[in-house]
Design an enzyme around this catalytic site. Structure first.
Site, PDB file in Angstrom:
ATOM      1  N   THR A  22       7.721  -7.258  12.450  1.00  0.00           N
ATOM      2  CA  THR A  22       7.936  -7.594  11.049  1.00  0.00           C
ATOM      3  C   THR A  22       9.305  -8.219  10.818  1.00  0.00           C
ATOM      4  OG1 THR A  22       7.897  -6.642   8.811  1.00  0.00           O
ATOM      5  CG2 THR A  22       8.909  -5.316  10.528  1.00  0.00           C
ATOM      6  N   GLY A  49       3.167  -2.000   5.135  1.00  0.00           N
ATOM      7  CA  GLY A  49       4.159  -1.025   4.687  1.00  0.00           C
ATOM      8  C   GLY A  49       3.631   0.383   4.845  1.00  0.00           C
ATOM      9  N   GLU A  92      10.184  -7.506   7.462  1.00  0.00           N
ATOM     10  CA  GLU A  92      10.217  -6.679   6.252  1.00  0.00           C
ATOM     11  C   GLU A  92       9.462  -7.352   5.123  1.00  0.00           C
ATOM     12  OE1 GLU A  92      10.892  -3.376   3.733  1.00  0.00           O
ATOM     13  OE2 GLU A  92      10.381  -3.775   5.789  1.00  0.00           O
ATOM     14  N   SER A 103      10.331   3.529   9.567  1.00  0.00           N
ATOM     15  CA  SER A 103       9.232   2.578   9.437  1.00  0.00           C
ATOM     16  C   SER A 103       7.915   3.325   9.269  1.00  0.00           C
ATOM     17  CB  SER A 103       9.167   1.695  10.690  1.00  0.00           C
ATOM     18  OG  SER A 103       8.006   0.884  10.694  1.00  0.00           O
ATOM     19  N   SER A 104       6.886   2.592   8.855  1.00  0.00           N
ATOM     20  CA  SER A 104       5.524   3.137   8.810  1.00  0.00           C
ATOM     21  C   SER A 104       4.613   2.479   9.839  1.00  0.00           C
ATOM     22  CB  SER A 104       4.921   2.932   7.412  1.00  0.00           C
ATOM     23  OG  SER A 104       5.632   3.657   6.446  1.00  0.00           O
ATOM     24  N   ARG A 161      13.167  -1.857  16.879  1.00  0.00           N
ATOM     25  CA  ARG A 161      13.446  -1.852  15.452  1.00  0.00           C
ATOM     26  C   ARG A 161      14.866  -2.379  15.212  1.00  0.00           C
ATOM     27  NH1 ARG A 161      11.243  -1.736  10.340  1.00  0.00           N
ATOM     28  NH2 ARG A 161      11.844   0.049   9.088  1.00  0.00           N
ATOM     29  N   THR A 192       4.057  -7.564   7.302  1.00  0.00           N
ATOM     30  CA  THR A 192       4.152  -7.271   8.720  1.00  0.00           C
ATOM     31  C   THR A 192       2.949  -7.916   9.389  1.00  0.00           C
ATOM     32  OG1 THR A 192       5.122  -5.160   8.075  1.00  0.00           O
ATOM     33  CG2 THR A 192       4.366  -5.306  10.325  1.00  0.00           C
TER      34      THR A 192
END
EC number: 2.3.2.2
Length: 582
Positions: free
Chosen positions: A415, A480, A417, A458-459, A99, A397
């Site tokens: 991703t 998302g 974003e 994040s998800s 990340r 993503t």
């Protein structure tokens, strides 16, 4: 309009880039290795590596690098992600966290101006929105620890696509049009993705020699080529002095060469829970995906969904999601900065108590976070929850999944974003920089406020599911915050409702994230299914959009594998196996 509302307004699913001359199939069964992505070229890149003797990790990086070429608005080396790996020989699951991180100059008030949150839209397309990219470091860790091939070998297919080009599809054109204003802000972005300020026409062959150069440099010098030297300098310059068009001004960031040189990926223990005899492995913090899905599954385990009317079962799925999101929003953030009560949230006993708040007959109101601390078995002083609030992550993503003939498996979500990230193409290198800093809460107190070196929550939820100690299936999606509900609903469809994976993926998606309204896809409102849920108190969000774009692999009892991608959303996904069952 609130920041959360603006994020939701921006939300849409990933672009599908289809070469006009190539057919694709969303389902493939056979033996040997398998791959499912949303790009035919990416799937072909993975298969080429598998055919040359590479393993699933090698092939996943090859596919991801190619997606960076064909799907640049949603992923690439200017961003970050989460890779889940099952190693067949060791019979263990590993999580590779790469990340993006906040630059060292960042403070919790970086997005505050005169005591108020900074303008979200202005922040979105700026140097200030860019987090330190983690993708290349993540690929390096995965390849060096678990792969069998070099960067030079696995990047070769993507270099070929970037050099020869690919045909602009209807969807790519549409996404360019939706991002036209953002791309026009930056001269380097306009030069690559626009012609005379307009989106490239459908059928245009888009070549990216800059990205080919970046990949060649990484192939020759390894990850140091990205985090030190000319590429790193170009990133720092693009963030600090964005390459704006004439007359345009955007906020600059403050990333340094040291920020890039100091970036580290993390090898983490995955989240693990059980569900109806399956072992479910998910991504740990700073992704909230694995924890939220695990908690929701624990809640649902108290009901025999397969015996219920469909509307009743889907109602329970949405109420479990509502409760899990309330807890997710209140507690979860980067574990190196926040001591989140993960064990409590994943406790079966906590789920039993939390389940008492689920009304089996009616849609519930927005709920507050629960109290998992009594279920922590942790003698340290607990951090009590802040007020829960709904944050709608951007939905831009991509997810891919690969397996090999030896039984190794990769589920990978990464991703930049929002669509096109910050909008800044790094001059000379052809890749877009992320705007991941907008995944932080702009103000606190909250676990997810920005801090130096911190990873925004994040998800993303790449998921690997075992049964009797062997891989049963993988699943993951972009979208998302709707990633969590897409993966959860697909698991429920497949495990509880007994749907084959292709039908589980193609079924209409509903996303309840502890809000008054529920997201439903176009065409759902007014259907018999929708009317049955409306009788239970559900209301649909006014703007209906496609939710997610999942990819999965199923490991069948007879030893064959079935790769599954989307059959309708964004056109058709690309699923391939080494040896067809036909």
């Amino acid at each position: 309009m609130t920041h959360a509302a603006r994020r939701l307004a921006l939300a849409c699913s990933i672009v599908l880039v289809i070469p006009l001359s190539q057919a694709r199939t969303p389902v493939a069964s056979g033996t040997g290795g398998a791959v499912a992505t949303i790009s035919e070229q990416a799937s072909q890149s993975a298969m080429a590596i598998l055919d040359k003797g590479g393993n699933a990790i090698d092939a996943a990086v090859a596919a991801a690098a190619t997606l960076g070429v064909t799907d640049p608005y949603s992923c690439g080396i200017g961003g970050g992600g989460f890779m889940m790996i099952y190693l067949a020989k060791d019979k263990r699951v590993i999580a590779v966290d790469h990340r993006e991180t906040a630059p060292a100059s960042v403070t919790p008030t970086v997005f505050q101006e005169n005591g108020k949150d900074s303008d979200f839209d202005a922040t979105l397309a700026s140097g200030a929105s860019v987090g330190v990219p983690g993708t290349v470091r993540g690929w390096h860790e995965a390849l060096s620890r678990y792969g069998t091939m070099s960067f030079k070998q696995v990047l070769a297919p993507a270099i070929g696509v970037a050099t020869k080009g690919f045909e602009v599809s209807d969807n790519f054109h549409r996404m360019s049009a939706e991002n036209q204003k953002k791309l026009q802000l930056f001269s380097s972005s306009s030069a690559l993705f626009l012609k005379n300020g307009k989106p490239l026409a459908v059928g245009t062959v888009l070549k990216n020699p800059g990205m080919a150069k970046a990949y060649r440099d990484i192939g020759a010098q390894g990850q140091k080529a990205f985090y030190q030297g000319p590429i790193a300098r170009a990133i720092v310059d693009a963030v600090g002095k964005p390459p704006v068009a004439a007359g345009v001004r955007v906020r600059a960031g403050a990333m340094t060469m040291a920020d890039l040189a100091n970036y580290e990926a993390r090898i983490r223990q995955p989240i693990k829970t059980t569900y109806r005899g399956y072992e479910v492995y998910g991504m740990p913090l700073p992704s909230s995906g694995g924890i939220a899905i695990g908690e929701a599954l624990n809640l649902l385990e108290g009901y025999n969904l397969k015996t219920l009317p469909r509307a009743s079962a889907e109602h329970l799925y949405m109420e479990a999601s509502r409760l899990a999101f309330a807890d997710r929003n209140a507690y979860l953030a980067d574990p190196e900065y926040v001591d989140a009560p993960v064990a409590g949230l994943l406790s079966k006993d906590y789920a039993a108590r939390r389940r008492t708040q689920m009304n089996a007959e009616r849609a519930g109101p927005k709920v507050l976070a629960g109290d998992p601390y009594p279920f922590q078995n942790d003698p340290s002083v607990p951090q009590r929850p802040q007020a829960a609030r709904l944050l709608a992550d951007n939905a831009h993503t991509t997810h891919l999944t690969v397996s090999d003939k030896d039984g190794n498996v990769v589920a990978y979500t990464f991703t930049i974003e929002s669509w096109g990230g910050s909008g800044i193409v790094v001059p000379g290198y052809g890749f877009l920089l992320n705007n991941e800093m907008t995944d932080f809460d702009f103000s606190g107190p909250h676990p997810n406020v920005p801090e130096a070196g911190k990873r925004p929550r994040s998800s993303m939820a790449p998921t690997i599911v075992l049964k009797s100690g062997k891989p049963a299936f993988t699943v993951g999606s972009p979208g998302g915050a709707t990633i969590i509900t897409t993966v959860l609903q697909t698991i429920v469809n497949h495990v509880d409702f007994g749907m084959p994976m292709d039908k589980a993926i193609n079924a209409p998606r509903l996303s309840q994230r502890n809000d008054a309204a529920t997201d439903a896809e176009p065409g759902f409102a007014g259907s018999a299914q929708a009317l049955a849920l409306e009788k239970l108190g559900y209301k649909w969000r006014a703007k209906a959009e496609e939710i997610g774009a999942a990819n999965a692999i199923v490991f069948n009892a007879d030893g064959t594998v079935t790769a599954v991608s989307e059959g309708k959303r964004h056109g058709v996904g690309s699923a391939l196996v080494q040896k067809s069952a036909n």
